[in-house]
Design a protein around this motif. Structure first.
Motif, PDB file in Angstrom:
ATOM      1  N   PHE A  16       2.537   3.547   3.429  1.00  0.00           N
ATOM      2  CA  PHE A  16       2.753   2.114   3.688  1.00  0.00           C
ATOM      3  C   PHE A  16       2.773   1.312   2.384  1.00  0.00           C
ATOM      4  O   PHE A  16       3.579   0.391   2.223  1.00  0.00           O
ATOM      5  CB  PHE A  16       1.688   1.560   4.640  1.00  0.00           C
ATOM      6  N   SER A  17       1.903   1.683   1.452  1.00  0.00           N
ATOM      7  CA  SER A  17       1.876   1.006   0.152  1.00  0.00           C
ATOM      8  C   SER A  17       3.178   1.243  -0.608  1.00  0.00           C
ATOM      9  O   SER A  17       3.712   0.340  -1.252  1.00  0.00           O
ATOM     10  CB  SER A  17       0.688   1.493  -0.672  1.00  0.00           C
ATOM     11  N   GLN A  18       3.691   2.480  -0.492  1.00  0.00           N
ATOM     12  CA  GLN A  18       4.980   2.801  -1.129  1.00  0.00           C
ATOM     13  C   GLN A  18       6.097   1.977  -0.518  1.00  0.00           C
ATOM     14  O   GLN A  18       6.956   1.459  -1.221  1.00  0.00           O
ATOM     15  CB  GLN A  18       5.297   4.296  -0.956  1.00  0.00           C
ATOM     16  N   ALA A  19       6.079   1.850   0.828  1.00  0.00           N
ATOM     17  CA  ALA A  19       7.125   1.095   1.530  1.00  0.00           C
ATOM     18  C   ALA A  19       7.156  -0.359   1.067  1.00  0.00           C
ATOM     19  O   ALA A  19       8.221  -0.983   1.022  1.00  0.00           O
ATOM     20  CB  ALA A  19       6.907   1.177   3.038  1.00  0.00           C
ATOM     21  N   LEU A  20       5.982  -0.898   0.710  1.00  0.00           N
ATOM     22  CA  LEU A  20       5.910  -2.282   0.240  1.00  0.00           C
ATOM     23  C   LEU A  20       6.123  -2.393  -1.274  1.00  0.00           C
ATOM     24  O   LEU A  20       6.083  -3.489  -1.822  1.00  0.00           O
ATOM     25  CB  LEU A  20       4.563  -2.913   0.634  1.00  0.00           C
ATOM     26  N   GLY A  21       6.339  -1.266  -1.925  1.00  0.00           N
ATOM     27  CA  GLY A  21       6.659  -1.271  -3.358  1.00  0.00           C
ATOM     28  C   GLY A  21       5.460  -1.450  -4.264  1.00  0.00           C
ATOM     29  O   GLY A  21       5.605  -1.809  -5.430  1.00  0.00           O
ATOM     30  N   MET A  22       4.247  -1.188  -3.742  1.00  0.00           N
ATOM     31  CA  MET A  22       3.038  -1.412  -4.558  1.00  0.00           C
ATOM     32  C   MET A  22       2.958  -0.428  -5.714  1.00  0.00           C
ATOM     33  O   MET A  22       3.307   0.739  -5.561  1.00  0.00           O
ATOM     34  CB  MET A  22       1.787  -1.245  -3.691  1.00  0.00           C
ATOM     35  N   GLN A  23       2.469  -0.943  -6.855  1.00  0.00           N
ATOM     36  CA  GLN A  23       2.294  -0.104  -8.037  1.00  0.00           C
ATOM     37  C   GLN A  23       0.875  -0.247  -8.560  1.00  0.00           C
ATOM     38  O   GLN A  23       0.411  -1.359  -8.808  1.00  0.00           O
ATOM     39  CB  GLN A  23       3.299  -0.503  -9.127  1.00  0.00           C
ATOM     40  N   LEU A  24       0.219   0.889  -8.702  1.00  0.00           N
ATOM     41  CA  LEU A  24      -1.143   0.879  -9.230  1.00  0.00           C
ATOM     42  C   LEU A  24      -1.097   0.635 -10.727  1.00  0.00           C
ATOM     43  O   LEU A  24      -0.448   1.369 -11.463  1.00  0.00           O
ATOM     44  CB  LEU A  24      -1.814   2.221  -8.915  1.00  0.00           C
ATOM     45  N   GLU A  25      -1.779  -0.432 -11.167  1.00  0.00           N
ATOM     46  CA  GLU A  25      -1.772  -0.784 -12.596  1.00  0.00           C
ATOM     47  C   GLU A  25      -3.023  -0.243 -13.287  1.00  0.00           C
ATOM     48  O   GLU A  25      -2.934   0.335 -14.362  1.00  0.00           O
ATOM     49  CB  GLU A  25      -1.707  -2.304 -12.776  1.00  0.00           C
ATOM     50  N   GLU A  26      -4.179  -0.485 -12.658  1.00  0.00           N
ATOM     51  CA  GLU A  26      -5.447  -0.043 -13.254  1.00  0.00           C
ATOM     52  C   GLU A  26      -6.382   0.410 -12.152  1.00  0.00           C
ATOM     53  O   GLU A  26      -6.375  -0.166 -11.058  1.00  0.00           O
ATOM     54  CB  GLU A  26      -6.127  -1.217 -13.990  1.00  0.00           C
ATOM     55  N   ILE A  27      -7.169   1.428 -12.437  1.00  0.00           N
ATOM     56  CA  ILE A  27      -8.205   1.860 -11.490  1.00  0.00           C
ATOM     57  C   ILE A  27      -9.310   2.577 -12.246  1.00  0.00           C
ATOM     58  O   ILE A  27      -9.050   3.546 -12.953  1.00  0.00           O
ATOM     59  CB  ILE A  27      -7.609   2.748 -10.365  1.00  0.00           C
ATOM     60  N   GLU A  28     -10.526   2.038 -12.148  1.00  0.00           N
ATOM     61  CA  GLU A  28     -11.660   2.642 -12.863  1.00  0.00           C
ATOM     62  C   GLU A  28     -12.972   1.974 -12.457  1.00  0.00           C
ATOM     63  O   GLU A  28     -13.031   0.740 -12.354  1.00  0.00           O
ATOM     64  CB  GLU A  28     -11.465   2.478 -14.382  1.00  0.00           C
ATOM     65  N   ASN A  29     -13.996   2.783 -12.222  1.00  0.00           N
ATOM     66  CA  ASN A  29     -15.373   2.290 -12.052  1.00  0.00           C
ATOM     67  C   ASN A  29     -15.510   1.090 -11.109  1.00  0.00           C
ATOM     68  O   ASN A  29     -16.116   0.084 -11.470  1.00  0.00           O
ATOM     69  CB  ASN A  29     -15.974   1.922 -13.417  1.00  0.00           C
ATOM     70  N   GLY A  30     -14.924   1.170  -9.942  1.00  0.00           N
ATOM     71  CA  GLY A  30     -15.094   0.095  -8.967  1.00  0.00           C
ATOM     72  C   GLY A  30     -14.208  -1.105  -9.189  1.00  0.00           C
ATOM     73  O   GLY A  30     -14.437  -2.178  -8.619  1.00  0.00           O
ATOM     74  N   ARG A  31     -13.172  -0.949 -10.014  1.00  0.00           N
ATOM     75  CA  ARG A  31     -12.234  -2.051 -10.228  1.00  0.00           C
ATOM     76  C   ARG A  31     -10.813  -1.492 -10.121  1.00  0.00           C
ATOM     77  O   ARG A  31     -10.525  -0.417 -10.670  1.00  0.00           O
ATOM     78  CB  ARG A  31     -12.447  -2.666 -11.615  1.00  0.00           C
ATOM     79  N   SER A  67     -10.537   0.163  -5.196  1.00  0.00           N
ATOM     80  CA  SER A  67     -11.709  -0.100  -6.040  1.00  0.00           C
ATOM     81  C   SER A  67     -12.906   0.731  -5.561  1.00  0.00           C
ATOM     82  O   SER A  67     -13.691   1.225  -6.368  1.00  0.00           O
ATOM     83  CB  SER A  67     -12.044  -1.599  -6.061  1.00  0.00           C
ATOM     84  N   VAL A  68     -13.025   0.896  -4.245  1.00  0.00           N
ATOM     85  CA  VAL A  68     -14.138   1.683  -3.691  1.00  0.00           C
ATOM     86  C   VAL A  68     -13.952   3.172  -4.010  1.00  0.00           C
ATOM     87  O   VAL A  68     -14.899   3.857  -4.403  1.00  0.00           O
ATOM     88  CB  VAL A  68     -14.254   1.464  -2.157  1.00  0.00           C
ATOM     89  N   ILE A  69     -12.714   3.634  -3.850  1.00  0.00           N
ATOM     90  CA  ILE A  69     -12.412   5.046  -4.116  1.00  0.00           C
ATOM     91  C   ILE A  69     -12.736   5.416  -5.564  1.00  0.00           C
ATOM     92  O   ILE A  69     -13.150   6.533  -5.857  1.00  0.00           O
ATOM     93  CB  ILE A  69     -10.917   5.323  -3.785  1.00  0.00           C
ATOM     94  N   SER A  70     -12.564   4.447  -6.473  1.00  0.00           N
ATOM     95  CA  SER A  70     -12.734   4.746  -7.903  1.00  0.00           C
ATOM     96  C   SER A  70     -14.189   4.775  -8.353  1.00  0.00           C
ATOM     97  O   SER A  70     -14.468   5.084  -9.513  1.00  0.00           O
ATOM     98  CB  SER A  70     -11.974   3.707  -8.736  1.00  0.00           C
ATOM     99  N   LEU A  71     -15.132   4.419  -7.470  1.00  0.00           N
ATOM    100  CA  LEU A  71     -16.550   4.410  -7.879  1.00  0.00           C
ATOM    101  C   LEU A  71     -16.990   5.814  -8.298  1.00  0.00           C
ATOM    102  O   LEU A  71     -16.804   6.773  -7.560  1.00  0.00           O
ATOM    103  CB  LEU A  71     -17.434   3.927  -6.715  1.00  0.00           C
ATOM    104  N   PRO A  72     -17.586   5.960  -9.492  1.00  0.00           N
ATOM    105  CA  PRO A  72     -17.915   7.298  -9.996  1.00  0.00           C
ATOM    106  C   PRO A  72     -18.946   8.036  -9.140  1.00  0.00           C
ATOM    107  O   PRO A  72     -18.933   9.261  -9.087  1.00  0.00           O
ATOM    108  CB  PRO A  72     -18.452   7.040 -11.408  1.00  0.00           C
TER     109      PRO A  72
END
Lengths: 144, 169
Positions: A16-31, A67-72
């Motif tokens: 669904f995110s792909q269908a809307l054209g979303m692009q992940l820019e940054e992901i790390e430590n809850g952000r 952001s939740v998934i990225s929590l160490p």
């Protein structure tokens, strides 16, 4: 594997995110930061060309989850429990929307997240929308 | 029966209402993008989200993306509220549905806020939703919407939203 790297792969693979054209820019430590380019298929008001609130909600939900998934210390898995979105102003037609989400607290089972979405490069610009939500959370290696 | 006009033929009534609903829904690209349809029984609307692979969030489960669910709820709330406004206008004769065209679309309410409550995992199958307008004032409205899949009594998501009413005329 590092949760930021695993999270990047996971978020990039959401249909669904792909269908809307979303692009992940940054992901790390809850952000997490995700952008969504302007697309005429996502218009909610044909009179003005403004993007539908539902598409902005989808962007907010995805970024908050990322952001939740990225929590160490987390298991790298989450689901939305609830999400409240405030729409402060219409997004500028033609502009991409960038959402930043920060997980500001976790308990053993719940992650609390805030997010802002903007269509401007100006740091002081009023956001298009803001969100606050609760997400499921599990510590790494702990079975429930 | 002096002084009372005969009731309108049922086809005329249905055509007028269907035309008005179609005008409200058809002009919004995001509704077509998601594939949402509306089933009308009198003034009651049921929104239908036919399942598409593109609505999936986590492909491993697989489950509907929370954003697809939120979008479905928001679309249902906006159209439900917009329809309740338009219904009054066409049934009172204030608006002639024949004059509604893609160039002269009815104005839709704007979302102020929306709180989505995810109750269960959205399964990879069709979903349905109905909106209830709890309050509709001159400026603001409060709308509740529930979405379910196989079982009406077991909603998988619900939302409450506040909306800015469209300016009249």
């Amino acid at each position: 594997m590092n949760n930021a790297i695993a999270g990047r792969e996971l978020i990039d693979a959401l249909p669904f995110s792909q269908a809307l054209g979303m692009q992940l820019e940054e992901i790390e430590n809850g952000r997490a930061v995700i952008s969504m380019p302007y697309d005429t298929r996502l218009i909610g008001d044909p009179r003005t060309g403004v993007i539908h609130g539902g598409a902005v909600s989808a962007l907010m939900d995805t970024t908050c989850g990322a952001s939740v998934i990225s929590l160490p210390d987390g298991s790298g898995v989450t689901a939305t429990i609830d999400l409240r979105i405030d729409y402060m102003r219409a997004a500028t037609p033609g502009a991409r929307i960038i959402c930043t989400a920060i997980c500001y607290h976790t308990t053993r089972t719940v992650a609390f997240v805030r997010a802002n979405a903007t269509d401007s490069d100006e740091p002081d610009a009023i956001p298009v929308a803001s969100a606050v939500g609760a997400f499921t959370f599990q510590k790494q290696g702990i079975d429930t | 029966m002096i002084g009372r006009s005969p009731p309108e033929p049922v086809q005329v009534v249905k055509e007028r209402r269907d035309r008005a609903l179609d005008a409200l829904v058809r002009g919004v690209p995001y509704i077509s993008f998601l594939g949402i349809e509306f089933d009308r029984r009198g003034d009651e609307l049921t929104a239908l989200l036919p399942f598409k692979g593109a609505h999936i969030g986590n492909p491993d489960l697989p489950a509907l993306h929370g954003g697809a669910t939120a979008s479905f709820l928001e679309v249902t709330a906006i159209i439900g509220l917009g329809w309740s406004i338009l219904w009054e206008e066409i049934e009172s004769g204030a608006v002639d549905p024949a004059t509604i065209s893609p160039e002269r679309l009815p104005k839709l309410p704007k979302t102020i806020d929306l709180t989505v409550d995810y109750l269960r995992t959205g399964l990879p199958r069709d979903a349905y939703a109905r909106a209830r307008v709890n309050r509709s004032g001159r400026r603001y409205a409060s709308v509740h919407v529930e979405a379910w899949q196989d079982n009406r009594a077991r909603p998988f998501a619900q939302a409450t939203g506040h909306f800015l009413m469209p300016s009249r005329g």
